[in-house]
Scaffold this motif. Structure first.
Motif, short mmCIF file in Angstrom:
data_model
loop_
_atom_site.label_atom_id
_atom_site.label_comp_id
_atom_site.label_asym_id
_atom_site.label_seq_id
_atom_site.Cartn_x
_atom_site.Cartn_y
_atom_site.Cartn_z
N CYS A 56 0.88 -1.18 0.00
CA CYS A 56 0.00 0.00 0.00
C CYS A 56 0.91 1.22 0.00
CB CYS A 56 -0.90 0.04 1.24
SG CYS A 56 -0.01 0.04 2.80
N SER A 57 0.35 2.40 -0.20
CA SER A 57 1.17 3.60 -0.07
C SER A 57 1.31 3.92 1.42
CB SER A 57 0.58 4.76 -0.86
OG SER A 57 -0.39 5.45 -0.12
N GLY A 58 2.07 4.95 1.73
CA GLY A 58 2.34 5.28 3.13
C GLY A 58 1.09 5.45 3.98
N VAL A 129 7.80 12.83 11.61
CA VAL A 129 9.19 13.25 11.90
C VAL A 129 9.45 14.49 11.05
CG1 VAL A 129 11.63 12.62 11.83
CG2 VAL A 129 9.91 10.89 12.43
N CYS A 130 9.26 14.34 9.73
CA CYS A 130 9.28 15.50 8.85
C CYS A 130 7.87 15.66 8.28
CB CYS A 130 10.28 15.29 7.72
SG CYS A 130 10.02 16.42 6.33
N GLU A 131 7.23 16.78 8.57
CA GLU A 131 5.91 17.08 7.99
C GLU A 131 6.18 17.65 6.59
OE1 GLU A 131 2.92 17.49 6.49
OE2 GLU A 131 2.11 17.04 8.47
N ILE A 161 8.16 8.84 6.91
CA ILE A 161 8.25 8.53 5.48
C ILE A 161 9.32 9.40 4.80
CG2 ILE A 161 6.97 8.48 3.30
CD1 ILE A 161 4.57 7.49 4.81
N THR A 162 9.45 10.65 5.25
CA THR A 162 10.49 11.50 4.69
C THR A 162 11.65 11.70 5.69
OG1 THR A 162 9.02 13.35 5.24
CG2 THR A 162 9.15 12.73 2.93
N ALA A 163 11.90 10.67 6.50
CA ALA A 163 13.04 10.72 7.43
C ALA A 163 13.86 9.43 7.38
CB ALA A 163 12.57 11.00 8.85
C1 LIG Z 1 4.57 10.94 1.26
C2 LIG Z 1 4.16 11.00 2.65
C3 LIG Z 1 3.17 10.13 3.17
C4 LIG Z 1 2.51 9.04 2.39
O1 LIG Z 1 1.68 9.44 1.46
P1 LIG Z 1 1.16 8.38 0.41
O2 LIG Z 1 0.72 9.24 -0.71
O3 LIG Z 1 0.07 7.63 1.03
O4 LIG Z 1 2.33 7.50 0.08
C5 LIG Z 1 2.87 10.22 4.51
N1 LIG Z 1 3.48 11.10 5.30
C6 LIG Z 1 4.43 11.92 4.86
C7 LIG Z 1 5.09 12.86 5.82
C8 LIG Z 1 4.80 11.91 3.51
O5 LIG Z 1 5.75 12.72 3.07
#
Ligand SMILES: *Cc1c(COP(=O)(O)O)cnc(C)c1O
Length: 368
Positions: A56-58, A129-131, A161-163
């Motif tokens: 799945c995606s994040g 962690v990183c918004e 996800i971005t850390a």
């Molecule tokens: C990219 C990202 C997500 C995940 O988003 P998806 O589109 O579902 O992959 C979640 N949190 C952060 C901080 C992101 O940068």
């Protein structure tokens, strides 16, 4: 076209080649050995006892986490992704408390401490962690430590996800660490990662919730190097190649140097960094000409940067800094930006961005 958005990031040739090998069936010994190799490397990288990989995606991993661990979460909303935790809770009729902040400002550990002390029903904290909406770094390490001192049973869910793959993270007070394939791992979108603490594992084993996102059945299967449903086989083969080629200490060092040098180079052009506490993963610039700058960069200089979302749609642009990025590509980015500012009559071109970048970058790389 150079893709410089903070996710998805470009997939390097060596990972694309690995994923071009013939499809493997997921219920085979051959595939299980790739899966085991990824599990082993992920637990080592995240320094957590257990890890899950989900197709799945994040956001899927965010939903699985809220569903499994939260009865009343405190959701830290400093942007689009923090807001998402609250939306997930709402969609599942889970009561939640939200701390909403301006997208350039991280809440302090004290702000969060006050909320936890006022409401002892809060059993979890959901935080980035990183918004990525504004490129803001939360001090998750400090917040997690404080939260555990107030309530040792609180579950800290950190969307990293971005850390992950950007900087070494102290996960000692984090229970659930969320990652995704399409950011610093430089893989196609489609796989999420969950790093789990010992306590998170205990909760999973005792709370049998959800169907597709049932972490209990995933954990049972993944301990045997398989998944409950079809694995994202191609992405896992790509991830195995990533671990084969990646020198993480080198990646962390280069990513940090690139981040510092990019921010300095853009600062030297008079551009304003948007967040007060910028993350390493991306450089976010606040500028009223953002749409024109992005349009020119795309049409004339073949460079794809990200804009903003919601109220920041036309007032920021974001430059990726995650992954393994050839230095000449970043040099092109800062140089093209300087050219674009000249063409838009904002600032005369003098070739300064490249010079500042190189000075700062090699200053950092050659340090000690
Ligand atoms: C990219 C990202 C997500 C995940 O988003 P998806 O589109 O579902 O992959 C979640 N949190 C952060 C901080 C992101 O940068």
């Amino acid at each position: 076209m150079l893709l410089f958005t903070p996710g998805p990031t470009p997939t390097p040739e060596i990972l694309r080649q690995a994923m071009a090998t013939p499809t493997l069936h997921h219920r085979t010994k051959e595939f299980e050995s790739y899966f085991a190799f990824c599990r082993e490397n992920l637990t080592k990288m995240l320094q957590m006892p257990e890890v899950l990989m989900l197709a799945c995606s994040g956001s899927g991993a965010m939903e699985a986490s809220v569903l499994t661990f939260c009865k009343k979460p405190l959701c830290i909303n400093s942007g689009k992704f923090g807001e998402r935790f609250g939306k997930i809770a709402k969609a599942h009729n889970i009561d939640f408390v939200e701390l909403k902040n301006s997208w350039d400002t991280a809440p302090s550990a004290n702000d969060i401490e006050d909320i936890l002390k006022q409401d002892d029903k809060i059993d979890s904290i959901c935080i980035q962690v990183c918004e990525s909406a504004g490129g803001l770094r939360h001090n998750v390490e400090k917040i997690a430590k404080m939260a555990k001192e107030i309530n040792k049973d609180i579950i800290v869910i950190a969307d990293a996800i971005t850390a992950i793959g950007v900087e070494p993270l102290d996960t000692s007070n984090i229970d659930v660490l969320i990652g995704g394939s399409q950011k610093a791992f430089m893989l196609p979108p489609g796989m999420a990662i969950l790093g789990l603490s010992k306590r998170a594992v205990e909760i999973i084993e005792n709370r049998d919730v959800g169907f597709y996102f049932n972490l209990k059945s995933e954990l049972k299967n993944q301990r045997k190097n398989t998944t409950a449903y079809t694995s994202p086989t191609t992405i896992i083969i790509g991830l195995a190649k990533y671990f084969e080629i990646a020198n993480l200490n080198m990646i962390y060092k280069e990513t940090k140097a690139r981040s510092i040098a990019t921010k300095e180079a853009l600062g030297s052009l008079g551009l304003k960094i948007y967040p007060k506490n910028p993350a390493i993963a991306m450089t976010t610039i606040f500028n009223e000409n953002s749409p024109d700058i992005r349009k020119l960069l795309k049409e004339k200089y073949s460079l794809n940067l990200a804009g903003g979302q919601d109220s920041l749609k036309d007032s920021i642009f974001r430059i990726n800094n995650m992954g393994i990025i050839p230095i000449y590509e970043v040099l092109w980015v800062v140089n093209a930006l300087e050219l674009a500012l000249d063409e838009l009559n904002i600032r005369k071109f003098e070739g300064i961005a490249n010079k500042v970048f190189l000075d700062k970058y090699y200053g950092e790389i050659n340090r000690d």
